[in-house]
Design an enzyme around this catalytic site. Structure first.
Site, short mmCIF file in Angstrom:
data_model
loop_
_atom_site.label_atom_id
_atom_site.label_comp_id
_atom_site.label_asym_id
_atom_site.label_seq_id
_atom_site.Cartn_x
_atom_site.Cartn_y
_atom_site.Cartn_z
N SER A 146 53.84 70.51 -44.57
CA SER A 146 53.89 69.88 -43.25
C SER A 146 52.49 69.72 -42.70
CB SER A 146 54.72 70.75 -42.28
OG SER A 146 54.56 70.31 -40.95
N TYR A 159 57.05 78.59 -38.37
CA TYR A 159 57.32 77.50 -39.32
C TYR A 159 56.04 77.11 -40.05
CZ TYR A 159 58.33 72.75 -40.98
OH TYR A 159 58.47 71.62 -41.75
#
Length: 252
Positions: A146, A159
């Site tokens: 990400s 995350y």
């Protein structure tokens, strides 16, 4: 059809980027195992779409956040591959499955943190470990990270930590797998349309689009095309790499 005769496993392939990746690999000729965690209907829909387009696919269920999730995944994968090819050999592995946090750091519970790490970081490690016995020489592994490992978001600290761990997989496994001609690389998407209701709000989409150099949000197919390249023979000289697929979001 540059992937004709190849077999592929895409985790988290029932929706979003995973769905687009599975369809793209199938379009290129691969037999695709469409992994899902809970929604069999969505996974079957992906298989149906692939077959309507002339491709081949089958669904595999496993909750990767559970202790036996990887075992369940490979049991289903082996059964599906053997039935269709007579072998459990795997040519392409895409570790795409993941869960988001969306909880401020001060409110994140140990249970939420453990779930993020289990699905996003622990599962890909052990999936690669299990896959090593099945991967053909010259196989391809692509891990989905990400852009949040490079851009701060206080609501996604846990995350981002889990995805930072994912990026280490390519860096270190690259040397382990290179003697067999197997490549492993990381793709980092940015803001990508994924079915979240926020993408139905024009004002929100406009705001998110401004973060990209192209002034738009990403589409799942934008990421799928990058993964398809890394899964092909054209990417034979790339391994251990971090590929920015954020649409220029990380340019600053």
């Amino acid at each position: 059809m540059r992937l004709t005769g190849r077999t592929a496993l895409v985790t988290g392939a029932s929706r979003g980027m995973g769905r687009a990746i599975a369809r793209r690999l199938a379009d290129d000729g691969a037999l695709v195992a469409v992994h899902y965690a809970t929604n069999a209907d969505l996974a079957d829909e992906v298989v149906t779409l692939i077959e309507k387009d002339g491709g081949r696919a089958f669904a595999v269920q496993a909750d990767l956040g559970t202790p036996d999730g990887v075992d369940v995944l490979f049991d289903g994968l082996a059964e599906g591959l053997t039935e269709r090819t007579g072998s459990t050999e795997l040519d392409i592995l895409v570790n795409n499955a993941g869960v988001m946090g969306g909880t401020p750091a001060g409110e994140t519970t140990p249970e939420q943190f453990d779930r993020l790490m289990a699905v996003n970081a622990k599962a890909p490690f052990f999936i690669i470990q299990r896959a090593m016995a099945h991967l053909a020489d010259g196989a391809r592994i692509v891990n989905i990270s990400s852009g949040l490992t490079r851009v701060a978001n206080p609501d996604e600290i846990a995350y981002a930590m889990s995805k930072g761990a994912v990026e280490q997989l390519a860096l270190h496994f690259a040397k382990v797998l290179a003697p067999r001609g197997i490549t492993i690389n990381t793709v980092a998407p940015g803001i990508t349309r994924n079915g979240n209701p926020v993408f139905d709000i024009p004002e929100a989409v406009e705001q998110m689009a401004r973060l990209s150099a192209f002034n738009r949000v990403g589409e799942p197919e934008d990421v799928a095309d990058v993964v398809a390249f890394l899964a092909s023979a054209d990417a034979r000289w790339m391994t251990g790499a971090f590929v920015d697929a954020t649409g220029g979001t990380l340019l600053g």
